[in-house]
Design a protein around this motif. Structure first.
Motif, short mmCIF file in Angstrom:
data_model
loop_
_atom_site.label_atom_id
_atom_site.label_comp_id
_atom_site.label_asym_id
_atom_site.label_seq_id
_atom_site.Cartn_x
_atom_site.Cartn_y
_atom_site.Cartn_z
N THR A 65 0.80 4.45 -2.78
CA THR A 65 0.42 5.60 -2.21
C THR A 65 1.68 6.54 -2.49
O THR A 65 1.07 7.61 -3.12
CB THR A 65 0.14 5.63 -0.76
OG1 THR A 65 -0.75 4.88 -0.48
CG2 THR A 65 -0.22 7.08 -0.22
N ASP A 117 -14.11 0.30 -0.98
CA ASP A 117 -12.75 0.15 -0.69
C ASP A 117 -11.87 1.18 0.12
O ASP A 117 -10.88 1.17 -0.39
CB ASP A 117 -12.27 -0.31 -1.92
CG ASP A 117 -11.33 -1.75 -1.84
OD1 ASP A 117 -11.73 -2.52 -1.17
OD2 ASP A 117 -10.08 -1.63 -2.22
N THR A 118 -12.40 1.82 0.84
CA THR A 118 -11.67 3.15 1.47
C THR A 118 -11.72 2.55 2.98
O THR A 118 -12.71 2.41 3.52
CB THR A 118 -12.63 4.44 1.11
OG1 THR A 118 -12.79 4.59 -0.25
CG2 THR A 118 -12.22 5.49 1.60
N HIS A 161 0.90 -1.29 0.18
CA HIS A 161 0.05 -0.10 0.18
C HIS A 161 0.73 1.18 0.31
O HIS A 161 0.54 2.09 -0.75
CB HIS A 161 -0.80 0.05 1.42
CG HIS A 161 -1.87 1.06 1.25
ND1 HIS A 161 -1.86 2.03 2.20
CD2 HIS A 161 -2.79 1.47 0.57
CE1 HIS A 161 -2.98 3.02 2.02
NE2 HIS A 161 -3.33 2.84 0.99
N GLY A 180 -6.48 5.97 -0.19
CA GLY A 180 -7.51 4.99 0.03
C GLY A 180 -8.07 5.24 1.47
O GLY A 180 -8.78 3.96 1.83
#
Lengths: 347, 347
Positions: free
Chosen positions: B61, B102-103, B57, B68
């Motif tokens: 990012t 999906d947050t 992730h 997210g």
DNA sequence: GACAGTGTTGAGAGCGCTCCCAGGAGTGGG
DNA sequence: CCCACTCCTGGGAGCGCTCTCAACACTGTC
């Protein structure tokens, strides 16, 4: 105000350039400044200030492999999460402790049984360094997920599998449910009550079982007709009370496994014109502010320090994280928090 | 089980190698697979499966500049956050909506007034893509923070500054407080009540003021002795009721700005032997489950769909985020959610 | 005065990913 | 049969940061 209007935010590179040092030195200063001479520290700090520099979290995480965040997993079905201030308070305690250690709280509410996959993926995805979970049901899949994800976890409430001695130790924080129950029942006995009934919580929650055990501890071989099952809800408490009254019209006290059910029980007693505490004394559990003080009469109940429990959970997790990072420190152990009897009017 | 025991997790590189494609192609497949031919898609997918690959992730990012995750800022002083299931429900709604997109939800509880710095730093630090906040007080610093951080925000409850027409539009979600109040008072009038009092909430909360306005809408020039101030708490409701009774012993109905205060008012009425609804009819606001149905008599009240409000807040924010990303789409606008009169026994 | 030792700094290699761009394969029309 | 065009794929740069390692300066010792 620092120039944040320039679109992209300043990088460490920019700070270093402005301070006339290398990126490495700037990084050192930003991370505490150990081993950097005073004048340079000041220069970098000033550049940080002037540029309004804020470290890029993603970049930092990418290399350090630490996110500075922990997940709080709440797998409770809707109903309880709502009506129960328990979680709110627990989370407040967790938040306080995490904040004090510069750690973020990612809230993971499980939306139905099919949602565990998402949670598992999230935990395994390196989004968080650890997890806090409330293990209220025996079939809770969270422990397996955190184990597989390889991140430390701490539980709120004694997980059921701790009964199995062979299982790996998972640290947890729980109130002294059994001791509290003992305290409550003993109190009723000291009041001279002799036919003390119990409204129990759901069998798949250890807190309910521990409270039942405490009840039995005092009333050695108790008549099964004195025990009714509830589900920790107001309605179930009312039903159980009605049931008990039918089976044992002679009862003179009830120890109810939580305040919510106690309030339901109280309603039934009132409806039947049975005076509390004169005819039937009632003791609850939890000392839930919004309930215990609002009933008529106010509830005598067993109080626990919910916020402190939350803090403790966070502290244990942070300790585990620290241990992981430094490779040393004491292994976190489970903690049982004390409870107290709060005397009001119902017993 | 995929080989996650090898210490470090597999990277995209590893997936690409195993599938016999380039990292770029592997990345395309992982992100939807557009423009990649079927056989390759399958090969990559299989490699992902076999290796148990989960995207990093932080790395993602770092380049996409999207986290997210969104922050939920709760700046309420302790007391209310606890006793009020409002937040729990609202958060549940928010969580549902975010999860579906999906947050992640990062919970930011403000720990005292000095804590705003931390929140500001966090929001500006690129940890989250947007923020949801509950703007309950006039002096709320959150709006300024999100503006400075350059991230979109949506508020729960009408922010006070929306009164100033010149101010920039900040989308918010709020119940139709004024309309609900009108509905409640009109109902009391239709019941034939003529001296309808009001227990108002704190003046620094727009919901309280909107409800007061709604009350005034119906009772055009109302006698000021019929209005008492409360603070949205049980205790303050009791105090206000006592005050009203002293000033206007002739009142025959009370519209109370929330259920918590209504329950306090009810207690005072009961203590004085005033029958509800016969002598005094009472209408609350919020339809707070754990309160409205548990009082004696149960409260007639104005119900709002709290969870739906949470969902809506999240939806508005997600839309703003989408807009930011794609550069198009409709500008989110504030939403007023409908309310309904829930008739029980108190009026 | 040479040398070991200590302390401070900078260069540079990645962390794992996305995305731009160039090149190659395939297709249809002239 | 060649060219223009489209479609797919890989190479490689770079996101912003940390951290290792080597270089350097300076101190004290023999």
């Amino acid at each position: 105000m620092p120039e944040q209007s320039t679109g992209s935010r300043p990088t460490l590179e920019a700070v270093a350039a402005r301070a006339g040092v290398s990126r490495a030195t700037a990084s050192r200063v930003v991370n505490g400044g150990d081993g950097v001479r005073k004048p340079l520290v000041d220069k970098v700090l000033q550049a940080v200030e002037e540029l309004g520099y804020i470290p890029n979290h993603a970049a930092r995480t990418l290399v350090t492999r630490r996110t500075g965040a922990v997940a709080v997993v709440i797998a409770e079905p809707e109903t309880r999460f709502f009506s129960d201030p328990f979680f709110s308070q627990q989370i407040r305690g967790i938040s306080k402790e995490l904040t004090a250690h510069d750690t973020q709280l990612v809230l993971l509410l499980v939306e139905g049984p099919g949602d565990f996959d998402r949670i598992a993926r999230y935990l395994a995805g390196g989004h968080v360094d650890g997890a806090l979970a409330f293990s209220l049901h025996t079939d809770d899949p969270v422990p397996a997920m955190t184990r597989r994800a390889g991140i430390p976890a701490v539980y709120g409430g004694r997980p059921s599998w701790t009964a199995d001695p062979g299982d790996q130790a998972v640290p947890y924080v729980d109130a002294d449910n059994r001791g509290g129950a003992r305290m409550a029942v003993q109190y009723l006995r000291d009041l001279g009550r002799r036919r003390i009934a119990h409204i129990a919580g759901p069998a798949d929650q250890t807190s309910a079982m521990d409270r039942l055990d405490g009840y039995r501890d005092v009333l050695l071989d108790v008549d099964p007709t004195l025990v009714a099952d509830g589900a920790f809800t107001v309605e179930s408490g009312a039903r159980a009370m009605a049931e008990l009254l039918e089976r044992r019209p002679d009862l003179d006290a009830v120890f109810v496994a939580n305040d919510l059910m106690a309030s339901g029980a109280l309603r039934v007693l009132r409806e039947r014109g049975i005076s509390v505490p004169e005819q039937v004394a009632l003791v609850g559990f939890d000392d839930m502010e919004s309930v215990a003080t609002e009933t008529d009469p106010p509830l005598t109940t067993v109080g626990q320090e919910i916020e402190a429990q939350g803090r403790l959970m966070a502290r244990l997790l942070l300790r585990a994280l620290d241990r992981e990072r430094t490779g040393s420190g004491d292994v976190p152990e489970s903690v049982i928090t004390p409870v107290t009897l709060v005397r009001r009017a119902s017993a």
